[in-house]
Scaffold this motif. Structure first.
Motif, PDB file in Angstrom:
ATOM      1  N   SER A  40       0.838  -1.196   0.000  1.00 39.53           N
ATOM      2  CA  SER A  40       0.000   0.000   0.000  1.00 39.53           C
ATOM      3  C   SER A  40       0.872   1.244   0.000  1.00 39.53           C
ATOM      4  CB  SER A  40      -0.939   0.018   1.217  1.00 39.53           C
ATOM      5  OG  SER A  40      -0.201   0.183   2.422  1.00 39.53           O
ATOM      6  N   ARG A  42       0.535   5.616   0.891  1.00 43.04           N
ATOM      7  CA  ARG A  42      -0.258   6.750   1.349  1.00 43.04           C
ATOM      8  C   ARG A  42      -0.383   7.754   0.208  1.00 43.04           C
ATOM      9  NH1 ARG A  42      -0.845   9.073   6.765  1.00 43.04           N
ATOM     10  NH2 ARG A  42       0.956   7.886   7.516  1.00 43.04           N
ATOM     11  N   VAL A  49      -5.358   5.728   1.614  1.00 43.20           N
ATOM     12  CA  VAL A  49      -4.406   4.642   1.428  1.00 43.20           C
ATOM     13  C   VAL A  49      -4.808   3.864   0.180  1.00 43.20           C
ATOM     14  CG1 VAL A  49      -3.564   2.442   2.352  1.00 43.20           C
ATOM     15  CG2 VAL A  49      -3.841   4.420   3.861  1.00 43.20           C
ATOM     16  N   LEU A  71      -8.364   6.942   5.527  1.00 41.28           N
ATOM     17  CA  LEU A  71      -7.828   6.684   6.869  1.00 41.28           C
ATOM     18  C   LEU A  71      -8.777   7.170   7.956  1.00 41.28           C
ATOM     19  CD1 LEU A  71      -3.995   7.453   6.802  1.00 41.28           C
ATOM     20  CD2 LEU A  71      -5.105   5.317   7.439  1.00 41.28           C
ATOM     21  N   HIS A  89      -2.164  -2.219   7.767  1.00 44.20           N
ATOM     22  CA  HIS A  89      -1.690  -1.065   7.012  1.00 44.20           C
ATOM     23  C   HIS A  89      -2.257   0.223   7.602  1.00 44.20           C
ATOM     24  CE1 HIS A  89      -0.223  -3.277   3.295  1.00 44.20           C
ATOM     25  NE2 HIS A  89      -0.903  -4.223   3.935  1.00 44.20           N
ATOM     26  N   TYR A  93      -0.195   3.450   9.365  1.00 46.11           N
ATOM     27  CA  TYR A  93      -0.242   4.829   8.880  1.00 46.11           C
ATOM     28  C   TYR A  93      -0.761   5.774   9.959  1.00 46.11           C
ATOM     29  CZ  TYR A  93       0.437   3.190   4.059  1.00 46.11           C
ATOM     30  OH  TYR A  93       0.946   2.640   2.908  1.00 46.11           O
TER      31      TYR A  93
END
Length: 239
Positions: A40, A42, A49, A71, A89, A93
């Protein structure tokens, strides 16, 4: 086929391209496990994502196999088409604003290493990327599918680049996609070298204080970008 650079993406399309390239690169280096594993990135807005969807092998990922997840959405990990372990993931983040890319795979030697009590030894230049070692998440040997376990994995990762998931696989995080791919491939190579060294005799590790100094001089942004560009050329030259 276009492969955006390892720098932070400037458009959503570039982020998607980075996910596609990363998936295909790590597949070429032994991280494929049927349709499992995911990368993944950002997005440029910092709050989206872009991640590989479930049901597609890493080697076959195309732009149509990448989905966007907000997110800010607490139920984002339940997005239709998302991998069951997408939550790892998202929580990485959320915990680490400095993280621009995350990869979760099941590479053989890293799984074996994570199933031992010894941990990673600094036996090669590959090990230098992890001068303080690699932590282990042992909260569950099963899939990480809940926000609670996702946050626990993020805590185990801490401020580092990688975490071994006990009896399961790895999660790596990088400031951009080039660093994330470099970390995933380098960790597996370091684990393999450790396995080989132990079959040949008693390993002689690099002292940690020396490793920290060497790591800072070897693993630079320029190094990561050079490797990323070479991996992308490899994809372009593939039949």
């Amino acid at each position: 086929m276009s492969h955006p650079g390892g720098r932070p993406p400037v458009t959503g399309e570039e982020a998607v391209g980075q996910v596609v390239a990363a998936c295909r690169i790590i597949a070429r280096f032994g991280h494929e496990d049927l349709t499992l594993g995911h990368a993944s990135v950002r997005g440029p807005d910092g709050r989206t994502v872009y991640i590989k969807r479930k049901g597609k092998a890493l080697r076959d990922v195309t732009a149509g196999d990448v989905i966007g997840i907000a997110l800010d959405d607490p139920d984002g990990y339940l997005t239709p088409g998302a991998h069951l372990e997408t939550i790892m993931h998202l929580e990485a983040y959320r915990a680490r604003p400095d993280v621009g890319a995350v990869i979760h795979t099941h590479p053989v030697y890293s799984i074996a290493l994570g199933a031992t009590a010894g941990g990673l030894e600094l036996l090669s230049h590959d090990g230098l990327l992890f001068p303080d070692g690699v932590p282990v998440f042992d909260g569950t040997a099963g899939l990480v599918t809940t926000p609670r376990d996702g946050r626990a994995v993020a805590r185990a990762l801490g401020a580092g680049r990688a975490v071994l998931l006990r009896n399961h696989g790895i999660l790596v995080a990088g400031e951009d996609i080039s660093w994330a791919v470099l970390t995933a491939l380098t960790l597996e190579r370091a684990a393999r070298i450790q396995f080989i060294a132990r079959t040949l005799g008693d390993p002689v590790p690099i002292p940690r204080e020396v490793a920290r100094e060497l790591s800072a001089s070897k693993y630079t942004d320029e190094f990561a970008e050079e490797y990323w560009q070479d991996w992308c050329r490899m994809l372009d030259s593939a039949p």
